[in-house]
Design a protein around this motif. Structure first.
Motif, PDB file in Angstrom:
ATOM      1  N   TYR A 128       0.877  -1.160   0.000  1.00  0.00           N
ATOM      2  CA  TYR A 128       0.000   0.000   0.000  1.00  0.00           C
ATOM      3  C   TYR A 128       0.916   1.210   0.000  1.00  0.00           C
ATOM      4  N   PRO A 145       0.184   4.949   0.351  1.00  0.00           N
ATOM      5  CA  PRO A 145      -0.602   6.167   0.523  1.00  0.00           C
ATOM      6  C   PRO A 145       0.261   7.419   0.399  1.00  0.00           C
ATOM      7  N   GLU A 152      -3.181  11.373   2.306  1.00  0.00           N
ATOM      8  CA  GLU A 152      -4.031  10.217   2.587  1.00  0.00           C
ATOM      9  C   GLU A 152      -3.746   9.642   3.969  1.00  0.00           C
ATOM     10  N   VAL A 153      -2.487   9.678   4.383  1.00  0.00           N
ATOM     11  CA  VAL A 153      -2.126   9.222   5.728  1.00  0.00           C
ATOM     12  C   VAL A 153      -2.778  10.139   6.760  1.00  0.00           C
ATOM     13  N   ALA A 173      -6.495   9.436   6.879  1.00  0.00           N
ATOM     14  CA  ALA A 173      -6.822   8.168   7.527  1.00  0.00           C
ATOM     15  C   ALA A 173      -6.676   8.250   9.041  1.00  0.00           C
ATOM     16  N   THR A 198      -2.532   3.504   8.454  1.00  0.00           N
ATOM     17  CA  THR A 198      -3.188   3.712   7.164  1.00  0.00           C
ATOM     18  C   THR A 198      -3.166   2.433   6.334  1.00  0.00           C
ATOM     19  N   SER A 200      -5.720   0.086   7.638  1.00  0.00           N
ATOM     20  CA  SER A 200      -7.057   0.554   7.266  1.00  0.00           C
ATOM     21  C   SER A 200      -7.367   0.232   5.806  1.00  0.00           C
ATOM     22  N   LEU A 201      -6.405   0.469   4.926  1.00  0.00           N
ATOM     23  CA  LEU A 201      -6.599   0.173   3.504  1.00  0.00           C
ATOM     24  C   LEU A 201      -6.762  -1.325   3.276  1.00  0.00           C
TER      25      LEU A 201
END
Length: 125
Positions: A60, A62, A66-67, A70, A110, A113-114
């Motif tokens: 992933y 990010p 985006e981090v 999240a 993150t 989470s993704l």
């Protein structure tokens, strides 16, 4: 520099043997003003990406915003906000330090989470 990159690869291999990863998260680079520092980070990032390829894991990646989104719910969060939320999410008694440690933990959160989102998509939730 080549010895340091080799050491990074060897340490990653050793840790992966001890704690096999299910996922890998590595932040996409934001080009800063210090090109020399950025170049070293790019090279280290390349070693990590090569390592994930050898593991057969698609990482992933990010972006910094985006981090922040999240972890804090705001893509323009300040460093202190990220540190505070990382401490809160992980139940830490104080903010992680140095800043790099907090950043690494935020990237890991993150990535988790993704990965959770992707698993739920695969299950049809």
């Amino acid at each position: 520099m080549t010895r340091r990159l080799s050491l990074l690869y060897d340490e990653l291999r050793q840790k992966a043997d001890e704690f096999p990863p299910d996922i890998v998260a590595i932040e996409k680079l934001f080009f800063g003003r210090n090109v020399t520092t950025a170049e070293m980070v790019w090279q280290a990032r390349g070693v990590v990406l090569l390592f994930t390829a050898h593991l057969g894991i698609e990482p992933y990646e990010p972006k910094p915003a985006e981090v922040k989104m999240a972890v804090c719910g705001n893509g323009t969060a300040e460093k202190g906000q990220v540190q505070g939320m990382v401490a809160h999410l992980l139940g830490l008694s104080k903010r992680p330090s140095p800043d790099d440690a907090a950043d690494a933990l935020a990237i890991a959160i993150t990535g988790l989470s993704l990965a959770s989102f992707d698993r739920n998509l695969m299950r049809g939730y």
